[in-house]
Design a protein around this motif. Sequence first.
Motif, PDB file in Angstrom:
ATOM      1  N   ALA A 211       0.833  -1.204   0.000  1.00 18.76           N
ATOM      2  CA  ALA A 211       0.000   0.000   0.000  1.00 18.76           C
ATOM      3  C   ALA A 211       0.867   1.253   0.000  1.00 18.76           C
ATOM      4  N   GLU A 212       1.914   1.234   0.803  1.00 18.80           N
ATOM      5  CA  GLU A 212       2.784   2.415   0.887  1.00 18.80           C
ATOM      6  C   GLU A 212       3.569   2.623  -0.405  1.00 18.80           C
ATOM      7  N   ARG A 213       3.951   1.541  -1.062  1.00 20.13           N
ATOM      8  CA  ARG A 213       4.653   1.703  -2.352  1.00 20.13           C
ATOM      9  C   ARG A 213       3.714   2.216  -3.428  1.00 20.13           C
ATOM     10  N   ILE A 214       2.488   1.680  -3.455  1.00 16.56           N
ATOM     11  CA  ILE A 214       1.512   2.109  -4.455  1.00 16.56           C
ATOM     12  C   ILE A 214       1.163   3.586  -4.259  1.00 16.56           C
ATOM     13  N   ALA A 215       1.051   4.011  -3.002  1.00 14.82           N
ATOM     14  CA  ALA A 215       0.633   5.391  -2.690  1.00 14.82           C
ATOM     15  C   ALA A 215       1.784   6.387  -2.701  1.00 14.82           C
ATOM     16  N   GLU A 216       2.988   5.920  -2.970  1.00 16.15           N
ATOM     17  CA  GLU A 216       4.151   6.810  -2.982  1.00 16.15           C
ATOM     18  C   GLU A 216       3.908   7.986  -3.931  1.00 16.15           C
ATOM     19  N   GLY A 217       4.175   9.191  -3.433  1.00 17.96           N
ATOM     20  CA  GLY A 217       4.016  10.389  -4.254  1.00 17.96           C
ATOM     21  C   GLY A 217       2.649  11.046  -4.133  1.00 17.96           C
ATOM     22  N   PHE A 218       1.711  10.404  -3.429  1.00 21.65           N
ATOM     23  CA  PHE A 218       0.384  10.976  -3.216  1.00 21.65           C
ATOM     24  C   PHE A 218       0.296  11.515  -1.791  1.00 21.65           C
ATOM     25  N   ASP A 219      -0.419  12.622  -1.610  1.00 14.95           N
ATOM     26  CA  ASP A 219      -0.629  13.117  -0.249  1.00 14.95           C
ATOM     27  C   ASP A 219      -1.615  12.226   0.501  1.00 14.95           C
ATOM     28  N   TYR A 220      -2.562  11.616  -0.210  1.00 12.91           N
ATOM     29  CA  TYR A 220      -3.479  10.631   0.380  1.00 12.91           C
ATOM     30  C   TYR A 220      -3.906   9.662  -0.712  1.00 12.91           C
ATOM     31  N   LEU A 221      -3.984   8.402  -0.366  1.00 11.70           N
ATOM     32  CA  LEU A 221      -4.537   7.400  -1.272  1.00 11.70           C
ATOM     33  C   LEU A 221      -4.983   6.212  -0.440  1.00 11.70           C
ATOM     34  N   GLY A 222      -6.217   5.792  -0.647  1.00 10.36           N
ATOM     35  CA  GLY A 222      -6.698   4.552  -0.037  1.00 10.36           C
ATOM     36  C   GLY A 222      -6.303   3.393  -0.949  1.00 10.36           C
ATOM     37  N   VAL A 223      -5.700   2.364  -0.393  1.00 11.68           N
ATOM     38  CA  VAL A 223      -5.263   1.217  -1.182  1.00 11.68           C
ATOM     39  C   VAL A 223      -5.899  -0.025  -0.575  1.00 11.68           C
ATOM     40  N   ASP A 224      -6.658  -0.756  -1.392  1.00 15.15           N
ATOM     41  CA  ASP A 224      -7.420  -1.897  -0.897  1.00 15.15           C
ATOM     42  C   ASP A 224      -6.896  -3.209  -1.469  1.00 15.15           C
ATOM     43  N   PHE A 225      -6.981  -4.239  -0.641  1.00 15.52           N
ATOM     44  CA  PHE A 225      -6.576  -5.586  -1.029  1.00 15.52           C
ATOM     45  C   PHE A 225      -7.609  -6.589  -0.538  1.00 15.52           C
ATOM     46  N   TYR A 226      -7.609  -7.753  -1.160  1.00 15.97           N
ATOM     47  CA  TYR A 226      -8.289  -8.928  -0.641  1.00 15.97           C
ATOM     48  C   TYR A 226      -7.205  -9.862  -0.150  1.00 15.97           C
ATOM     49  N   SER A 227      -7.498 -10.604   0.916  1.00 15.19           N
ATOM     50  CA  SER A 227      -6.541 -11.577   1.421  1.00 15.19           C
ATOM     51  C   SER A 227      -7.290 -12.829   1.827  1.00 15.19           C
ATOM     52  N   GLU A 228      -6.798 -13.962   1.389  1.00 14.26           N
ATOM     53  CA  GLU A 228      -7.419 -15.248   1.707  1.00 14.26           C
ATOM     54  C   GLU A 228      -6.365 -16.335   1.584  1.00 14.26           C
TER      55      GLU A 228
ATOM     56  N   SER B 250      -7.077  -4.777  -4.970  1.00 13.70           N
ATOM     57  CA  SER B 250      -8.472  -4.478  -5.269  1.00 13.70           C
ATOM     58  C   SER B 250      -8.591  -3.156  -6.019  1.00 13.70           C
ATOM     59  N   GLU B 251      -8.277  -2.032  -5.321  1.00 17.31           N
ATOM     60  CA  GLU B 251      -8.447  -0.731  -5.948  1.00 17.31           C
ATOM     61  C   GLU B 251      -7.708   0.330  -5.158  1.00 17.31           C
ATOM     62  N   THR B 252      -7.608   1.515  -5.761  1.00 12.03           N
ATOM     63  CA  THR B 252      -7.152   2.698  -5.040  1.00 12.03           C
ATOM     64  C   THR B 252      -8.277   3.714  -5.086  1.00 12.03           C
ATOM     65  N   SER B 253      -8.269   4.610  -4.107  1.00 15.25           N
ATOM     66  CA  SER B 253      -9.309   5.626  -4.057  1.00 15.25           C
ATOM     67  C   SER B 253      -8.749   6.900  -3.435  1.00 15.25           C
ATOM     68  N   PRO B 254      -9.023   8.060  -4.047  1.00 11.02           N
ATOM     69  CA  PRO B 254      -8.556   9.313  -3.464  1.00 11.02           C
ATOM     70  C   PRO B 254      -9.478   9.827  -2.354  1.00 11.02           C
ATOM     71  N   TYR B 255     -10.624   9.168  -2.133  1.00  7.19           N
ATOM     72  CA  TYR B 255     -11.584   9.626  -1.129  1.00  7.19           C
ATOM     73  C   TYR B 255     -12.106   8.435  -0.339  1.00  7.19           C
ATOM     74  N   GLU B 256     -11.838   8.395   0.939  1.00 16.37           N
ATOM     75  CA  GLU B 256     -12.348   7.347   1.825  1.00 16.37           C
ATOM     76  C   GLU B 256     -13.868   7.429   1.891  1.00 16.37           C
ATOM     77  N   GLY B 257     -14.539   6.332   1.580  1.00 19.84           N
ATOM     78  CA  GLY B 257     -15.995   6.311   1.663  1.00 19.84           C
ATOM     79  C   GLY B 257     -16.669   7.367   0.810  1.00 19.84           C
TER      80      GLY B 257
END
Length: 157
Positions: A102-119, A126-133
């Motif tokens: 998540a931290e590598r994907i969001a590098e260079g952004f002031d904020y980024l939500g980074v989502d994963f599935y784990s099983e 999963s996805e990235t989002s600039p706005y939580e909810g």
Amino acid sequence: MGHVEAFEDGWIQHPHPGGLGPYPAPVTCTPFGPLPTLIWEGPVFDGVTRLVIVYLGRFSEMRRYYFDREFTPMQVGDTSDNQRAGDVVAKPETYELMREAAERIAEGFDYLGVDFYSEGGEVWFSETSPYEGGGGTRFRPASFDEELGSYWTLPPL
């Protein structure tokens, strides 16, 4: 046509309930099997994961649990929560991998939500989002919104 193309073709063909054109149908499985049960969401502020939201269940059964960076449970919720006293949310074995990714994907952004599935020890992006909810989440306690804002250094305009 490959699995992914066939999946996308069927996924995007559902009419939008508001008449806005094609709309993705609710996803309950992938071309490779059912969705994993654990959804990990990592809001990353200036390259640092400050908290983690773990989702259990799907749709009307979905429950959110909030943890700090070290995976210590936080006394935080939001107005859409339906947390259950019997739920046990253990630290995923893939936690460090997801946090680092998540931290590598969001590098260079002031904020980024980074989502994963784990099983089963596997992680899927999963996805990235600039706005939580969608920017409209109402936290309990309300002061948590201010705490999150304190992590965010906005770029100069």
